[in-house]
Design a protein around this motif. Structure first.
Motif, PDB file in Angstrom:
ATOM      1  N   ASN A  26      53.030  62.137  53.627  1.00  0.00           N
ATOM      2  CA  ASN A  26      54.339  61.531  53.392  1.00  0.00           C
ATOM      3  C   ASN A  26      55.492  62.342  53.987  1.00  0.00           C
ATOM      4  N   LEU A 125      57.774  59.076  57.679  1.00  0.00           N
ATOM      5  CA  LEU A 125      56.560  59.174  56.873  1.00  0.00           C
ATOM      6  C   LEU A 125      56.849  58.975  55.387  1.00  0.00           C
ATOM      7  N   PRO A 129      54.089  56.152  54.456  1.00  0.00           N
ATOM      8  CA  PRO A 129      53.087  57.231  54.467  1.00  0.00           C
ATOM      9  C   PRO A 129      51.818  56.829  55.207  1.00  0.00           C
TER      10      PRO A 129
END
Length: 269
Positions: A26, A125, A129
């Motif tokens: 992430n 991200l 993710p």
């Protein structure tokens, strides 16, 4: 011989330990790197010095992408060829860095531009993710490659099809293209991960007609040589590695973009 024992030994396959079954990326690792100003600054200045070979205090802006992509992979982001999701991620950042590509940057500008790119990747991200899921553990012992080499007609067909895709309308692959594709093709033909496959050969030795490009007969010799050397090495020293895939969060499409395309014949054509 095109490859002597010394060159063959330079091919080092990565013996990869099995990771956890699933990991979500992430961008937190990148954020932590940027927040640590001492660490980030030290690394960026060292990278700047690495590219400033003349000691002029300036480097080209295009070096930023190379440095950023290298660092984020160290921080756990899969390489661009892993999936469509990672290709999109890297392409978006490269596009952001493209303007003024030939511009010269001071060390301060270089560090600022790199940090900006790191933050862009981390933010992307955080919103979308990446999930890395383990598929299976593979034992590479060279047997599959030997079988492929024995089936000459089948292998030549595979190589010709791949060469046609890579070369497009041109008659051959230029030096940069040929070197860039060796690693991808190695994986496609059953080789385990390696950072040395792409640099194990001398382009000029395979470019036997000195045309400056690798035509299909030369490409065929190149790939058969790579596979033969790799098979020999794996027969002596088998490697266990994991195959993984990466997927982004599922996005629902209502088909409106496709319909717009169909409604515009000129754009569609």
């Amino acid at each position: 011989q095109v490859l002597d024992d010394g060159v063959a030994k330079s091919i080092q396959f990565d013996d990869v330990a099995a990771p956890q079954r699933q990991k979500v990326i992430n961008g937190s690792e990148i954020k932590a790197f940027v927040v640590d100003e001492d660490l980030c600054g030290t690394v960026m200045k060292a990278k700047f010095k690495e590219f400033d070979k003349q000691g002029s205090g300036l480097v080209k802006k295009e070096t930023v992408a190379e440095v950023v992509f290298h660092i984020v992979q160290i921080l756990g982001i899969p390489p661009p060829e892993t999936s469509q999701g990672t290709r999109t991620l890297y392409t978006d950042i490269a596009d952001q860095l493209e303007p003024e590509a030939g511009r010269l940057l001071t060390v301060e500008e270089f560090c600022t531009t790199c940090v900006g790119a790191f933050n862009s990747i981390a933010d992307s991200l955080a919103k979308n993710p990446l999930t890395i899921s383990q598929i299976k553990v593979v034992m590479a012992d060279g047997k599959d490659i030997r079988e492929l080499l024995r089936n000459q007609k089948y292998l030549d067909g595979m190589l010709y099809e791949r060469f046609t895709v890579l070369s497009g309308k041109s008659t051959g692959l230029a030096r940069k293209e040929a070197i860039a594709h060796v690693k991808d093709l190695g994986r496609e033909f059953g080789l385990p991960p390696s950072d040395s496959l792409e640099s194990f050969f001398d382009f000029d030795e395979f470019d036997t007609d000195h045309s400056g490009v690798i035509e299909f007969p030369e490409f065929r010799v190149l790939m058969r040589t790579l596979l033969d050397v790799a098979a020999t090495k794996l027969e002596k020293h088998p490697v266990t590695y994991t195959q993984t895939f990466v997927s982004r969060q599922v996005v629902v499409s209502d088909g409106s973009i496709i319909q717009d395309l169909l409604d515009s014949p000129e754009t569609f054509n």
